[in-house]
Design a protein around this motif. Structure first.
Motif, PDB file in Angstrom:
ATOM      1  N   ILE A 195      -8.741 -21.835 -12.984  1.00 13.68           N
ATOM      2  CA  ILE A 195      -9.584 -21.989 -14.169  1.00 13.68           C
ATOM      3  C   ILE A 195      -8.873 -21.321 -15.341  1.00 13.68           C
ATOM      4  N   PRO A 196      -8.730 -22.010 -16.485  1.00 13.32           N
ATOM      5  CA  PRO A 196      -8.020 -21.429 -17.625  1.00 13.32           C
ATOM      6  C   PRO A 196      -8.571 -20.047 -17.996  1.00 13.32           C
ATOM      7  N   ASN A 197      -7.659 -19.079 -18.204  1.00 12.59           N
ATOM      8  CA  ASN A 197      -8.089 -17.713 -18.492  1.00 12.59           C
ATOM      9  C   ASN A 197      -7.667 -17.215 -19.868  1.00 12.59           C
ATOM     10  N   THR A 198      -7.428 -18.146 -20.787  1.00 12.79           N
ATOM     11  CA  THR A 198      -7.058 -17.754 -22.148  1.00 12.79           C
ATOM     12  C   THR A 198      -8.300 -17.308 -22.927  1.00 12.79           C
ATOM     13  N   PRO A 199      -8.310 -16.083 -23.458  1.00 11.93           N
ATOM     14  CA  PRO A 199      -9.484 -15.619 -24.211  1.00 11.93           C
ATOM     15  C   PRO A 199      -9.735 -16.434 -25.468  1.00 11.93           C
ATOM     16  N   LYS A 200     -11.014 -16.715 -25.709  1.00 17.39           N
ATOM     17  CA  LYS A 200     -11.453 -17.410 -26.921  1.00 17.39           C
ATOM     18  C   LYS A 200     -12.622 -16.630 -27.504  1.00 17.39           C
ATOM     19  N   THR A 201     -12.816 -16.758 -28.809  1.00 14.51           N
ATOM     20  CA  THR A 201     -14.000 -16.175 -29.421  1.00 14.51           C
ATOM     21  C   THR A 201     -15.232 -16.884 -28.876  1.00 14.51           C
ATOM     22  N   ALA A 202     -16.210 -16.101 -28.436  1.00 16.22           N
ATOM     23  CA  ALA A 202     -17.447 -16.683 -27.907  1.00 16.22           C
ATOM     24  C   ALA A 202     -18.461 -16.847 -29.031  1.00 16.22           C
ATOM     25  N   THR A 203     -19.118 -17.980 -29.047  1.00 20.88           N
ATOM     26  CA  THR A 203     -20.141 -18.257 -30.047  1.00 20.88           C
ATOM     27  C   THR A 203     -21.494 -18.425 -29.348  1.00 20.88           C
ATOM     28  N   VAL A 204     -22.551 -18.517 -30.140  1.00 19.39           N
ATOM     29  CA  VAL A 204     -23.893 -18.683 -29.580  1.00 19.39           C
ATOM     30  C   VAL A 204     -23.959 -19.898 -28.657  1.00 19.39           C
ATOM     31  N   ASP A 205     -23.219 -20.947 -28.979  1.00 17.43           N
ATOM     32  CA  ASP A 205     -23.219 -22.155 -28.150  1.00 17.43           C
ATOM     33  C   ASP A 205     -22.690 -21.908 -26.744  1.00 17.43           C
ATOM     34  N   ASP A 206     -21.961 -20.801 -26.578  1.00 16.58           N
ATOM     35  CA  ASP A 206     -21.394 -20.480 -25.269  1.00 16.58           C
ATOM     36  C   ASP A 206     -22.366 -19.695 -24.394  1.00 16.58           C
ATOM     37  N   ALA A 207     -23.576 -19.474 -24.867  1.00 11.62           N
ATOM     38  CA  ALA A 207     -24.531 -18.635 -24.131  1.00 11.62           C
ATOM     39  C   ALA A 207     -24.723 -19.058 -22.674  1.00 11.62           C
ATOM     40  N   PRO A 208     -24.868 -20.350 -22.355  1.00 20.19           N
ATOM     41  CA  PRO A 208     -25.043 -20.729 -20.943  1.00 20.19           C
ATOM     42  C   PRO A 208     -23.854 -20.330 -20.063  1.00 20.19           C
TER      43      PRO A 208
ATOM     44  N   TRP B 203     -13.936   2.215 -30.270  1.00 18.08           N
ATOM     45  CA  TRP B 203     -14.403   0.903 -29.827  1.00 18.08           C
ATOM     46  C   TRP B 203     -15.131   1.098 -28.502  1.00 18.08           C
ATOM     47  N   SER B 204     -16.179   0.313 -28.286  1.00 15.87           N
ATOM     48  CA  SER B 204     -16.891   0.344 -27.005  1.00 15.87           C
ATOM     49  C   SER B 204     -16.710  -0.987 -26.292  1.00 15.87           C
ATOM     50  N   LEU B 205     -16.384  -0.909 -25.009  1.00 11.58           N
ATOM     51  CA  LEU B 205     -16.412  -2.097 -24.167  1.00 11.58           C
ATOM     52  C   LEU B 205     -17.797  -2.117 -23.537  1.00 11.58           C
ATOM     53  N   ALA B 206     -18.689  -2.904 -24.106  1.00 10.71           N
ATOM     54  CA  ALA B 206     -20.084  -2.891 -23.672  1.00 10.71           C
ATOM     55  C   ALA B 206     -20.285  -3.629 -22.355  1.00 10.71           C
ATOM     56  N   VAL B 207     -19.646  -4.779 -22.229  1.00  2.14           N
ATOM     57  CA  VAL B 207     -19.817  -5.615 -21.032  1.00  2.14           C
ATOM     58  C   VAL B 207     -18.524  -6.381 -20.780  1.00  2.14           C
ATOM     59  N   ILE B 208     -18.125  -6.444 -19.520  1.00  2.51           N
ATOM     60  CA  ILE B 208     -17.043  -7.351 -19.129  1.00  2.51           C
ATOM     61  C   ILE B 208     -17.286  -7.782 -17.692  1.00  2.51           C
ATOM     62  N   GLY B 209     -17.082  -9.055 -17.418  1.00  2.40           N
ATOM     63  CA  GLY B 209     -17.277  -9.541 -16.062  1.00  2.40           C
ATOM     64  C   GLY B 209     -16.747 -10.942 -15.900  1.00  2.40           C
ATOM     65  N   ALA B 210     -16.380 -11.259 -14.663  1.00  2.00           N
ATOM     66  CA  ALA B 210     -15.858 -12.590 -14.341  1.00  2.00           C
ATOM     67  C   ALA B 210     -16.584 -13.148 -13.128  1.00  2.00           C
ATOM     68  N   ASP B 211     -16.786 -14.436 -13.123  1.00  2.00           N
ATOM     69  CA  ASP B 211     -17.352 -15.138 -11.980  1.00  2.00           C
ATOM     70  C   ASP B 211     -16.475 -14.850 -10.752  1.00  2.00           C
TER      71      ASP B 211
ATOM     72  N   GLN C 228      -7.600 -14.595 -10.702  1.00  2.00           N
ATOM     73  CA  GLN C 228      -6.937 -15.526 -11.617  1.00  2.00           C
ATOM     74  C   GLN C 228      -6.682 -14.905 -12.996  1.00  2.00           C
ATOM     75  N   GLY C 229      -6.947 -13.617 -13.125  1.00  2.00           N
ATOM     76  CA  GLY C 229      -6.568 -12.904 -14.337  1.00  2.00           C
ATOM     77  C   GLY C 229      -7.535 -12.989 -15.501  1.00  2.00           C
ATOM     78  N   HIS C 230      -8.761 -13.424 -15.249  1.00  2.00           N
ATOM     79  CA  HIS C 230      -9.718 -13.565 -16.351  1.00  2.00           C
ATOM     80  C   HIS C 230     -10.099 -12.213 -16.955  1.00  2.00           C
ATOM     81  N   GLY C 231     -10.479 -11.263 -16.102  1.00  2.00           N
ATOM     82  CA  GLY C 231     -10.851  -9.945 -16.599  1.00  2.00           C
ATOM     83  C   GLY C 231      -9.688  -9.257 -17.293  1.00  2.00           C
ATOM     84  N   ALA C 232      -8.509  -9.349 -16.697  1.00  2.00           N
ATOM     85  CA  ALA C 232      -7.322  -8.711 -17.276  1.00  2.00           C
ATOM     86  C   ALA C 232      -6.997  -9.297 -18.648  1.00  2.00           C
ATOM     87  N   ALA C 233      -7.120 -10.617 -18.773  1.00  2.00           N
ATOM     88  CA  ALA C 233      -6.821 -11.260 -20.056  1.00  2.00           C
ATOM     89  C   ALA C 233      -7.789 -10.789 -21.143  1.00  2.00           C
ATOM     90  N   LEU C 234      -9.072 -10.682 -20.779  1.00  2.00           N
ATOM     91  CA  LEU C 234     -10.062 -10.226 -21.756  1.00  2.00           C
ATOM     92  C   LEU C 234      -9.860  -8.750 -22.097  1.00  2.00           C
TER      93      LEU C 234
END
Length: 202
Positions: free
Chosen positions: A3-16, A121-129, A135-141
């Motif tokens: 699954i692609p693990n490139t970080p993107k800015t999350a918007t309200v549309d990404d809520a689901p 800076w605070s890292l409030a939340v981070i998590g991966a499915d 697959q490096g999702h958490g590390a990339a973020l």
């Protein structure tokens, strides 16, 4: 399948996507299991919880990024006072938490006593499915957010209730700052701190 693990800015549309990834990521988190003790209802409760935090709080005042299977919410120093739940958000969270709402509020107050006062800076939340684990999702973020903090020359703070995550954060330069026991037989919470790195030393 990768699954692609490139970080993107999350918007309200990404809520689901964001709320589902975080609900799955935090299913075995001690803090979240304490807040949502019923295993059959936990995923739905966590989904609502993270959707509320994301849409009402962090996407408005924080720096939110996602991959296709993970999400991270960061709060820069200038947004620390704004990125707190307003009355309506608190009411919504209380509805989601049900009879655990008072315990959650107590835990939040306890943790607030340990929060650093200096700019950070605070890292409030981070998590991966978990389906995308390895697959490096958490590390990339993490790298993406820490690069932003490093660019400002400021340290980063986080809290974790999952012991197995501590070595992961230590790998990225965090050290344990304090250890606290949450009230009413709550889980242990570790606070962690990372000094800024010069880009060439990251």
């Amino acid at each position: 399948m990768s699954i692609p693990n490139t970080p993107k800015t999350a918007t309200v549309d990404d809520a689901p996507l964001v709320s589902r990834a975080l609900a799955l990521a935090f299913d075995d988190d001690p803090m979240m299991r304490w807040c949502f003790p019923e295993s059959t209802a936990r995923e739905a409760g966590l989904g609502r919880y993270f959707a509320t935090l994301f849409t009402r709080q962090y996407v408005r005042h924080g720096v939110c990024e996602r991959t296709d299977a993970a999400a991270a919410f960061w709060v820069p120093p200038e947004a620390q006072d704004k990125a707190v739940p307003d009355a309506e958000t608190i009411q919504e969270l209380e509805s989601i938490l049900g009879d655990r709402a008072a315990l959650f509020a107590q835990a939040a107050l306890t943790a607030a006593d340990y929060a650093p006062q200096e700019p950070h800076w605070s890292l409030a939340v981070i998590g991966a499915d978990p389906a995308a684990q390895g697959q490096g999702h958490g590390a990339a973020l993490l790298r993406s957010g820490l690069a932003k903090a490093d660019a400002t020359g400021l340290p980063t703070y986080l809290e974790s209730s999952k012991p197995s995550n501590l070595p992961v954060y230590e790998h990225f330069g965090f050290t344990v700052r304090e250890k606290m026991q949450l009230p009413e037989n709550g889980p242990t919470l570790w606070t962690m701190w990372r000094e800024p790195r010069h880009p060439t030393n990251a």
